[in-house]
Enzyme design. Structure first.
Site, PDB file in Angstrom:
ATOM      1  N   HIS A   1       0.813  -1.217   0.000  1.00 23.96           N
ATOM      2  CA  HIS A   1       0.000   0.000   0.000  1.00 23.96           C
ATOM      3  C   HIS A   1       0.847   1.268   0.000  1.00 23.96           C
ATOM      4  CE1 HIS A   1       0.344  -0.216   4.523  1.00 23.96           C
ATOM      5  NE2 HIS A   1       0.347   1.089   4.388  1.00 23.96           N
TER       6      HIS A   1
ATOM      7  N   ASP B   1      -0.154  -7.527   1.176  1.00 22.82           N
ATOM      8  CA  ASP B   1       0.393  -6.190   1.417  1.00 22.82           C
ATOM      9  C   ASP B   1       1.917  -6.189   1.545  1.00 22.82           C
ATOM     10  OD1 ASP B   1       0.250  -3.486   1.650  1.00 22.82           O
ATOM     11  OD2 ASP B   1      -0.361  -3.463   3.747  1.00 22.82           O
TER      12      ASP B   1
ATOM     13  N   GLY C   1       3.324   6.179   8.589  1.00 17.76           N
ATOM     14  CA  GLY C   1       4.714   6.244   8.168  1.00 17.76           C
ATOM     15  C   GLY C   1       5.513   5.032   8.591  1.00 17.76           C
ATOM     16  N   ASN C   2       5.002   4.264   9.578  1.00 20.58           N
ATOM     17  CA  ASN C   2       5.668   3.032  10.017  1.00 20.58           C
ATOM     18  C   ASN C   2       5.470   1.873   9.046  1.00 20.58           C
ATOM     19  OD1 ASN C   2       5.465   4.055  13.251  1.00 20.58           O
ATOM     20  ND2 ASN C   2       7.189   2.717  12.710  1.00 20.58           N
ATOM     21  N   SER C   3       4.503   1.994   8.141  1.00 20.97           N
ATOM     22  CA  SER C   3       4.182   0.891   7.241  1.00 20.97           C
ATOM     23  C   SER C   3       5.402   0.399   6.479  1.00 20.97           C
ATOM     24  CB  SER C   3       3.122   1.323   6.225  1.00 20.97           C
ATOM     25  OG  SER C   3       1.859   1.364   6.814  1.00 20.97           O
TER      26      SER C   3
ATOM     27  N   LEU D   1      -7.866 -23.138  -5.088  1.00 14.47           N
ATOM     28  CA  LEU D   1      -8.444 -24.385  -5.582  1.00 14.47           C
ATOM     29  C   LEU D   1      -9.906 -24.244  -5.973  1.00 14.47           C
ATOM     30  CD1 LEU D   1      -6.845 -26.660  -2.864  1.00 14.47           C
ATOM     31  CD2 LEU D   1      -6.248 -26.685  -5.281  1.00 14.47           C
ATOM     32  N   GLY D   2     -10.554 -23.171  -5.519  1.00 15.18           N
ATOM     33  CA  GLY D   2     -11.958 -22.945  -5.858  1.00 15.18           C
ATOM     34  C   GLY D   2     -12.935 -23.561  -4.891  1.00 15.18           C
TER      35      GLY D   2
END
Length: 546
Positions: free
Chosen positions: A194, A234, A303-305, A357-358
């Site tokens: 992100h 992410d 900002g830590n992301s 796998l559905g």
């Protein structure tokens, strides 16, 4: 979290799961449809399938081989296995080790290891595939670092410059700020997807450049490029052309326990080289669609992301990705196991598509012991349907790797890419041990919505609301009788029971198809068969979709 005007990460809260009805779109379900007839005893069906296999061979050779095996056409099996062997040889020549690795796996799982062995041995393939990957081969620290602040040198501030944004007649710098950390001496580093999402979004038409700032140097901006990214988990792998002053070792988040001390390093609010400490508050928060994340109480802010969450030895145990700003100490991090499982795919570049796998199901227990994953629903066009599995079958292993629970199954799937043949061991309703070849495809952005669109309401609601139904009226196609209730499902929580008559009313979905809302009229046995009208929301993704 990243810093950006009017942009925030809401994935860390279940507020997104709660459906806002006023923003929903009403949707009419399609009639039941399946792309083909699976009865290969009919000659016309066999010929049609053979032609279909030949058409997809050059695009998806592993799928062509898998379909040939299900069809049982020996001549076609020989032809498609030869093609896939030659595909392996071509991938080796072109040094496309990712394609080679998984095509090789498909051949071996399908029983053609001897045919592909002359191309390259498994030991040689593993050496080519793993030895060059960032984050591998770095010894895990055995003793605590003398000064934990030394680890700060291996972190960076990630700047994403999106140019100038005009709002209210005024222009201002549009930037995203996140954190990252080096995992390889060649300059590879990790951050959150992100943080760099705008740069890799094909729909974004604006300006975008990625830079980093090293710890201790707030003035120099160093260009960086995005190598690979995964929207589901992410994560993103980037590279810069410098030698890092410090490289982190990747630990094992499986070793973490609630109460263990951890440190978070990052650039909260753009304040570079910030070190905070805390403990692991929980190891099992269900915030991801294919697994759990860690909850930590180390201070985390915008900002830590993308910054590292490390242990006392300085090993990375998780990647910080979210916090709830209004609630102190309620912060989350992605287990480093996810990163280790995906590094190979991220290193080879581009968008990481998650395989599936559905199907839909829950952990199967014998008493208190977790013994596999019970398949409770699968789409008519899924590999489960083609391979002959039934609802109620229990998956016990994938490629000889034991499957004890749903989280375990998801962890195994994270090590694969779409378009690969895998071997599945399972136990059927007669308690017989069976095995089948399954084919991984690309996970849809909303599995529940995919089920709804491609099956009948009575079938798809097993996954969506945890209840099986059969039509109960020839004059009212929306009238059903509940035949089964899954423990812990939406219908179970709402007090529905088997044999309750129910009428399905309006069905609505939110804009991004992550949740739905359905109106029911039901005579609940538990309430003396009194008529009740009720609207129930349901999530359309989660760890139980695999």
């Amino acid at each position: 979290m990243k810093i950006k005007t009017i942009k925030n990460i809401a994935a860390c809260t279940f507020a997104a799961f709660a459906l806002t009805i006023c923003s929903c779109n009403s949707t009419q379900q399609n009639d039941f449809k399946t792309e083909e007839n699976f009865d290969y005893t009919q000659e016309d069906a066999r010929k049609a399938e053979a032609e279909r296999i030949k058409k997809i061979l050059q695009t998806y050779p592993s799928e062509a081989l898998w379909r040939s095996i299900l069809l049982g056409d020996e001549e076609l099996i020989e032809y498609t296995s030869d093609y896939l062997r030659d595909f392996c040889a071509s991938s080796l020549e072109q040094k496309d080790y990712l394609e080679l690795y998984y095509a090789y796996k498909s051949m071996c799982n399908a029983g053609f290891e001897k045919k592909v062995a002359p191309v390259i041995s498994k030991a040689e393939l593993d050496k080519l595939y793993f030895n060059q990957l960032p984050g591998y081969g770095i010894p895990k620290s055995q003793t605590p670092v003398k000064n934990i602040s030394k680890c700060i040198e291996g972190t960076v501030t990630v700047w994403v410059d999106l140019g100038i944004k005009v709002q209210g007649g005024m222009g201002y710098a549009d930037r995203v700020i996140g954190s990252g950390f080096f995992i390889d001496e060649r300059g590879y580093f990790v951050t959150n997807h992100h943080v760099i999402a705008d740069v890799v979004d094909p729909k974004y038409e604006g300006y975008g450049k990625v830079y980093i700032k090293l710890a201790g140097d707030e003035e120099t901006r160093i260009p960086a490029k995005v190598i690979g990214w995964d929207k589901v988990h992410d994560l993103a792998l980037l590279k810069t052309e410098i030698k890092p002053p410090y490289v982190f070792s990747l630990g094992s988040s499986n070793d973490l326990r609630v109460g263990d001390r951890v440190y978070a390093i990052g650039s909260p609010l753009g304040l570079e080289s910030t070190l905070t400490s805390g403990i692991v508050s929980s190891t099992n928060r269900k915030l991801f669609t294919t697994g759990s994340v860690l909850q930590i109480d180390a201070a985390v802010n915008s900002g830590n992301s993308g910054g590292p969450c490390i242990d006392l030895n300085g090993n990375v145990q998780a990647v910080v990705f979210a916090g709830i700003q209004k609630y102190q100490g309620l912060n989350f991090a992605i287990p480093v196991e996810y990163l280790k499982q995906e590094l190979a795919v991220l290193y080879y570049g581009g968008l990481r598509n998650v395989p599936w796998l559905g199907g839909y199901g829950h952990t199967y227990k014998k008493g208190a012991k977790e013994s596999g994953v019970e398949v409770q629903y699968f789409n008519p066009g899924s590999c489960f349907a083609r391979a002959g599995l039934k609802s109620g079958d229990v998956i016990t292993a994938i490629d000889n790797m034991p499957v004890n629970n749903v989280e375990n199954l998801q962890a195994i799937l994270r090590t694969y890419v779409p378009h690969v043949i895998v071997k599945c061991d399972y136990i059927n309703s007669d308690n017989e041990k069976k095995s089948a070849l399954l084919y991984l495809t690309k996970r849809p952005s909303s599995p529940g919505y995919y089920f709804y669109q491609n099956d009948t309401i009575q079938n798809s609601f097993v996954a969506l609301y945890g209840m099986g139904m059969v039509p109960s009226s020839s004059s009212n196609p929306k009238s059903y009788l509940i035949t089964k209730i899954l423990n812990g499902g939406v219908a179970d929580e709402a007090g529905f029971s088997e044999n309750d008559p129910v009428t399905v009313g309006k069905v609505q979905f939110n804009d991004d198809k992550t949740a739905m809302y359905c109106e029911f009229s039901v005579k609940r046995r538990k309430k003396g068969y009194l008529d009740v009208s009720i609207g129930l929301p349901a999530g359309l993704d989660g760890v139980n979709y695999f």
